[in-house]
Design a protein around this motif. Structure first.
Motif, PDB file in Angstrom:
ATOM      1  N   ASN A 106       0.829  -1.198   0.000  1.00 35.48           N
ATOM      2  CA  ASN A 106       0.000   0.000   0.000  1.00 35.48           C
ATOM      3  C   ASN A 106       0.867   1.252   0.000  1.00 35.48           C
ATOM      4  O   ASN A 106       1.984   1.251   0.519  1.00 35.48           O
ATOM      5  N   HIS A 107       0.332   2.323  -0.560  1.00 34.38           N
ATOM      6  CA  HIS A 107       1.073   3.578  -0.689  1.00 34.38           C
ATOM      7  C   HIS A 107       0.355   4.656   0.114  1.00 34.38           C
ATOM      8  O   HIS A 107      -0.711   5.117  -0.282  1.00 34.38           O
ATOM      9  N   ASP A 108       0.954   5.063   1.223  1.00 31.31           N
ATOM     10  CA  ASP A 108       0.288   5.984   2.138  1.00 31.31           C
ATOM     11  C   ASP A 108       0.663   7.439   1.848  1.00 31.31           C
ATOM     12  O   ASP A 108       1.011   8.194   2.753  1.00 31.31           O
ATOM     13  N   PHE A 109       0.622   7.826   0.586  1.00 28.85           N
ATOM     14  CA  PHE A 109       0.808   9.224   0.222  1.00 28.85           C
ATOM     15  C   PHE A 109      -0.484   9.993   0.516  1.00 28.85           C
ATOM     16  O   PHE A 109      -1.578   9.416   0.546  1.00 28.85           O
ATOM     17  N   LYS A 110      -0.347  11.299   0.693  1.00 30.40           N
ATOM     18  CA  LYS A 110      -1.509  12.173   0.865  1.00 30.40           C
ATOM     19  C   LYS A 110      -1.321  13.408  -0.008  1.00 30.40           C
ATOM     20  O   LYS A 110      -0.191  13.856  -0.224  1.00 30.40           O
ATOM     21  N   LEU A 111      -2.413  13.952  -0.508  1.00 25.90           N
ATOM     22  CA  LEU A 111      -2.396  15.205  -1.256  1.00 25.90           C
ATOM     23  C   LEU A 111      -3.066  16.269  -0.410  1.00 25.90           C
ATOM     24  O   LEU A 111      -4.130  16.021   0.180  1.00 25.90           O
ATOM     25  N   ILE A 112      -2.461  17.453  -0.318  1.00 30.96           N
ATOM     26  CA  ILE A 112      -3.107  18.539   0.408  1.00 30.96           C
ATOM     27  C   ILE A 112      -3.185  19.770  -0.489  1.00 30.96           C
ATOM     28  O   ILE A 112      -2.305  20.020  -1.317  1.00 30.96           O
ATOM     29  N   ASP A 113      -4.268  20.510  -0.322  1.00 33.89           N
ATOM     30  CA  ASP A 113      -4.470  21.787  -0.990  1.00 33.89           C
ATOM     31  C   ASP A 113      -4.290  22.869   0.067  1.00 33.89           C
ATOM     32  O   ASP A 113      -5.215  23.141   0.843  1.00 33.89           O
ATOM     33  N   PRO A 114      -3.117  23.508   0.162  1.00 34.74           N
ATOM     34  CA  PRO A 114      -2.863  24.467   1.236  1.00 34.74           C
ATOM     35  C   PRO A 114      -3.575  25.794   1.052  1.00 34.74           C
ATOM     36  O   PRO A 114      -3.573  26.615   1.967  1.00 34.74           O
ATOM     37  N   VAL A 115      -4.170  26.000  -0.116  1.00 33.96           N
ATOM     38  CA  VAL A 115      -4.966  27.208  -0.364  1.00 33.96           C
ATOM     39  C   VAL A 115      -6.445  26.926  -0.112  1.00 33.96           C
ATOM     40  O   VAL A 115      -7.140  27.695   0.542  1.00 33.96           O
ATOM     41  N   GLY A 116      -6.934  25.805  -0.606  1.00 33.30           N
ATOM     42  CA  GLY A 116      -8.328  25.414  -0.417  1.00 33.30           C
ATOM     43  C   GLY A 116      -8.595  24.667   0.860  1.00 33.30           C
ATOM     44  O   GLY A 116      -9.743  24.337   1.158  1.00 33.30           O
ATOM     45  N   HIS A 117      -7.530  24.309   1.625  1.00 36.61           N
ATOM     46  CA  HIS A 117      -7.662  23.695   2.954  1.00 36.61           C
ATOM     47  C   HIS A 117      -8.334  22.324   2.901  1.00 36.61           C
ATOM     48  O   HIS A 117      -9.159  21.995   3.749  1.00 36.61           O
ATOM     49  N   LYS A 118      -7.962  21.517   1.898  1.00 35.37           N
ATOM     50  CA  LYS A 118      -8.496  20.173   1.773  1.00 35.37           C
ATOM     51  C   LYS A 118      -7.354  19.165   1.716  1.00 35.37           C
ATOM     52  O   LYS A 118      -6.248  19.474   1.255  1.00 35.37           O
ATOM     53  N   ALA A 119      -7.622  17.943   2.193  1.00 40.67           N
ATOM     54  CA  ALA A 119      -6.672  16.836   2.095  1.00 40.67           C
ATOM     55  C   ALA A 119      -7.356  15.669   1.407  1.00 40.67           C
ATOM     56  O   ALA A 119      -8.539  15.382   1.645  1.00 40.67           O
ATOM     57  N   TYR A 120      -6.594  14.985   0.546  1.00 42.86           N
ATOM     58  CA  TYR A 120      -7.096  13.858  -0.232  1.00 42.86           C
ATOM     59  C   TYR A 120      -6.289  12.614   0.126  1.00 42.86           C
ATOM     60  O   TYR A 120      -5.056  12.627   0.063  1.00 42.86           O
ATOM     61  N   PHE A 121      -6.992  11.538   0.472  1.00 44.86           N
ATOM     62  CA  PHE A 121      -6.342  10.280   0.808  1.00 44.86           C
ATOM     63  C   PHE A 121      -6.478   9.300  -0.359  1.00 44.86           C
ATOM     64  O   PHE A 121      -7.427   9.399  -1.158  1.00 44.86           O
ATOM     65  N   PRO A 122      -5.572   8.327  -0.477  1.00 45.28           N
ATOM     66  CA  PRO A 122      -5.628   7.401  -1.614  1.00 45.28           C
ATOM     67  C   PRO A 122      -6.922   6.604  -1.644  1.00 45.28           C
ATOM     68  O   PRO A 122      -7.585   6.394  -0.624  1.00 45.28           O
ATOM     69  N   HIS A 123      -7.271   6.129  -2.831  1.00 48.76           N
ATOM     70  CA  HIS A 123      -8.385   5.205  -2.977  1.00 48.76           C
ATOM     71  C   HIS A 123      -7.979   3.837  -2.423  1.00 48.76           C
ATOM     72  O   HIS A 123      -6.927   3.306  -2.786  1.00 48.76           O
ATOM     73  N   TYR A 124      -8.802   3.286  -1.552  1.00 43.57           N
ATOM     74  CA  TYR A 124      -8.649   1.908  -1.082  1.00 43.57           C
ATOM     75  C   TYR A 124      -9.838   1.105  -1.595  1.00 43.57           C
ATOM     76  O   TYR A 124     -10.981   1.581  -1.555  1.00 43.57           O
ATOM     77  N   ASP A 125      -9.570  -0.095  -2.078  1.00 40.49           N
ATOM     78  CA  ASP A 125     -10.670  -0.906  -2.581  1.00 40.49           C
ATOM     79  C   ASP A 125     -11.285  -1.737  -1.456  1.00 40.49           C
ATOM     80  O   ASP A 125     -10.924  -1.595  -0.282  1.00 40.49           O
ATOM     81  N   GLY A 126     -12.225  -2.613  -1.821  1.00 37.49           N
ATOM     82  CA  GLY A 126     -12.920  -3.395  -0.813  1.00 37.49           C
ATOM     83  C   GLY A 126     -12.044  -4.373  -0.061  1.00 37.49           C
ATOM     84  O   GLY A 126     -12.404  -4.839   1.019  1.00 37.49           O
ATOM     85  N   ALA A 127     -10.872  -4.702  -0.621  1.00 34.66           N
ATOM     86  CA  ALA A 127      -9.940  -5.611   0.052  1.00 34.66           C
ATOM     87  C   ALA A 127      -8.958  -4.868   0.952  1.00 34.66           C
ATOM     88  O   ALA A 127      -8.087  -5.488   1.561  1.00 34.66           O
ATOM     89  N   GLY A 128      -9.062  -3.535   1.001  1.00 29.89           N
ATOM     90  CA  GLY A 128      -8.149  -2.757   1.831  1.00 29.89           C
ATOM     91  C   GLY A 128      -6.839  -2.426   1.155  1.00 29.89           C
ATOM     92  O   GLY A 128      -5.870  -2.061   1.828  1.00 29.89           O
ATOM     93  N   ASP A 129      -6.788  -2.552  -0.172  1.00 33.07           N
ATOM     94  CA  ASP A 129      -5.567  -2.252  -0.921  1.00 33.07           C
ATOM     95  C   ASP A 129      -5.709  -0.914  -1.637  1.00 33.07           C
ATOM     96  O   ASP A 129      -6.783  -0.563  -2.139  1.00 33.07           O
ATOM     97  N   THR A 130      -4.591  -0.168  -1.710  1.00 34.53           N
ATOM     98  CA  THR A 130      -4.622   1.053  -2.497  1.00 34.53           C
ATOM     99  C   THR A 130      -4.736   0.704  -3.975  1.00 34.53           C
ATOM    100  O   THR A 130      -4.245  -0.325  -4.438  1.00 34.53           O
ATOM    101  N   VAL A 131      -5.395   1.581  -4.712  1.00 33.26           N
ATOM    102  CA  VAL A 131      -5.619   1.370  -6.139  1.00 33.26           C
ATOM    103  C   VAL A 131      -4.477   2.028  -6.902  1.00 33.26           C
ATOM    104  O   VAL A 131      -4.209   3.212  -6.739  1.00 33.26           O
ATOM    105  N   GLY A 132      -3.800   1.231  -7.736  1.00 33.54           N
ATOM    106  CA  GLY A 132      -2.678   1.766  -8.493  1.00 33.54           C
ATOM    107  C   GLY A 132      -1.656   0.690  -8.774  1.00 33.54           C
ATOM    108  O   GLY A 132      -1.995  -0.481  -8.982  1.00 33.54           O
ATOM    109  N   SER A 133      -0.382   1.075  -8.754  1.00 33.29           N
ATOM    110  CA  SER A 133       0.700   0.157  -9.106  1.00 33.29           C
ATOM    111  C   SER A 133       0.897  -0.913  -8.040  1.00 33.29           C
ATOM    112  O   SER A 133       0.789  -0.659  -6.838  1.00 33.29           O
TER     113      SER A 133
END
Length: 527
Positions: A106-133
């Protein structure tokens, strides 16, 4: 900071307990310190226009790697973070960007918008795995550049850049471009063979997914605290917590003479920032846990009504108001510990909450907050920082931590602004003679986050600016912060680990860094 990640709550809880023990001294920590402060004329590096690349410790065990952010791509129901990782060691190494003693891929990266004050977490599927590589358990071959993809929730069209928080000593990557995706959004480089050639760029296979991933987008909460009041601010809401002990006498609901000035200040702030079109202003009374629930409920309601009347007298009928009492049902500090009285004092409070007026700026084409205490509004995204600049202050401590003899040096780097926030940057070097003890730090604490024993203090107002929290503190999810999260240090003597955390940007020109065990470091410039 090397960071290890997992989704297992038991492991996370265990790490939290151990880290807290380090900070409290429960593990037999004893230290002495020496201090030196370099001239505070050192400046952050100039704006950077090259590739978004940093070298870092990554994975467990840690290995030297090169991490390069390419871009964030928008697609219909998701976004894709596209980045590259190169193993700089001499032999193949498995990499995990996840928290946990067992690699999960799993890849525990996070995206933050320091102007809009939002944080985005990775997509996890139903098995608890991040979606991607799918990067694990295959090893990274030395010198090969691996294209890696990670899915996130959709990013709004008006957002042009985001900051990527990585689980490694690379830390934060500011101003990563957000673009409209083309094609399928899959890998561009050829798929990796079993023995790719050093110097080549290859891609990992994509994971299959189980079920539809759920979006996880939360507010960033700017947290400040003084002896009189605390503050929690998102892009839409402000909540001011007023200490009941400075508003009321013991067990009383009548405001003291000293409370008048405090409420004058709160009314002025509310008039400047609260949106009358989004009522009401909510005033909520809280008590500590002493006494019966019925008595505390009545007292909390009466105190909320007293504050409501005073604010209404100052603000008039342009606003709507609601008073309520919560007794001791929503504490902000745990009672019954070694600092029981301080915890109870924090829980005795009246909170004033309202929706913030919004304005649209011409330069960023995004909606930002009205100006507020302790910030510069929405600010602007920071340019990418490939290096941190010179050391502006140093502290050294030594002693015993869980039976290990350790000596550590803290080197403070120039702070910089990213949107509405100040980024505190430093390095910690293990000077030996022993390894640090896992989970190492002793830097967690009451402020929350990987460096919760650290904070930024305004020397005039005595306000402490705490780590920015990602998401509400509602007890239903693990609290996350704009820092290296649950990362641990490289433990070997002679190793240096980079740390950082975000706080609301103070208005002061210089601040004191409360560096926990390293002590107070004054006169640090704020850009």
């Amino acid at each position: 900071m090397q960071m290890i990640t997992t989704r297992a709550p038991v492991l996370l809880a265990a790490l939290t307990i151990l880290l807290t023990a380090c900070d409290s001294g429960g593990g037999g920590s004893s230290t002495s310190s020496t201090a030196s402060t370099a001239p505070t004329t050192a400046k952050a590096p100039p704006p950077y226009s090259g590739a978004l690349v940093k070298e870092a410790w990554s994975g467990l065990p840690a290995y030297r790697s090169r991490v390069e952010m390419k871009q964030i791509e928008r697609y219909g129901d998701h976004s894709v973070l596209r980045f590259y990782v190169t193993n700089l060691e001499q032999t193949p190494r498995s990499i995990t960007f996840a928290l946990g003693m067992v690699p999960s891929g799993n890849h525990d990266f996070k995206l933050i918008d320091p102007v809009g004050h939002k944080a985005y977490f990775p997509h996890y599927d139903g098995a608890g795995d991040t979606v991607g590589s799918r990067t694990w358990p295959t090893s990274h071959v030395s010198g090969v550049r691996y294209e890696t993809l990670l899915h996130f929730p959709p990013i709004p069209q008006n957002v042009r850049t985001l900051t990527v928080l990585t689980p490694s000593t690379a830390g934060e990557f500011t101003s990563v471009p957000v673009v409209d995706g083309t094609g399928s959004g899959g890998p561009v480089a050829p798929r990796a063979s079993s023995e790719p050639a050093p110097g080549s760029t290859v891609s990992w296979p994509m994971r299959g997914t189980t079920g539809k991933p759920a979006d996880a987008v939360v507010d960033m909460y700017g947290l400040t605290e003084s002896e009189v009041k605390s503050r929690s601010t998102t892009g839409n809401e402000e909540k001011i917590g007023l200490r009941a002990d400075v508003l009321f006498d013991f067990d009383k609901a009548t405001l003291t003479p000293g409370a008048k000035q405090i409420l004058d200040d709160v009314a002025g702030e509310t008039r400047a920032k609260a949106d009358p079109a989004k009522p009401p202003i909510v005033i909520t009374g809280h008590t500590d846990g002493k006494g019966s629930h019925d008595y505390n409920q009545r007292l909390s309601e009466q105190r909320a009504q007293s504050v409501l009347k005073e604010l209404q007298a100052r603000l008039g009928t342009d606003y709507q108001y609601r008073a309520e009492g919560k007794a001791a049902t929503r504490p902000v500090a745990k009672e019954g510990g070694t600092d029981d009285e301080k915890a109870r004092a924090r829980n005795r409070r009246v909170e004033v909450a309202y929706q913030i007026k919004q304005r649209t700026t011409q330069t960023t084409e995004t909606t930002t907050r009205a100006p507020q205490e302790g910030t510069t509004g929405g600010g602007v995204p920071a340019p990418f920082h490939p290096a941190d600049g010179g050391t502006i202050a140093t502290r050294t401590i030594e002693g015993t931590l869980f039976g290990a003899k350790v000596k550590r040096r803290l080197d403070v780097k120039p702070f910089y602004r990213d949107g509405a926030y100040l980024v505190v940057v430093f390095e910690i070097t293990n000077l030996g003679p022993d390894d640090l003890v896992r989970p190492v730090t002793g830097y967690t604490g009451k402020n929350g986050g990987a460096f919760g024993s650290f904070g930024v203090v305004d020397p005039v107002s005595k306000t402490t600016y705490k780590s920015v929290r990602l998401g509400p503190d509602d007890g239903t999810v693990t609290r996350r912060y704009a820092d290296q999260d649950t990362s641990v240090l490289n433990v070997k003597p002679g190793t240096t680990n980079r740390g950082f955390f975000y706080v609301p940007a103070p208005t002061a020109k210089t601040v004191t860094l409360d560096a926990g065990e390293f002590g107070q470091i004054p006169n640090l410039p704020v850009p």
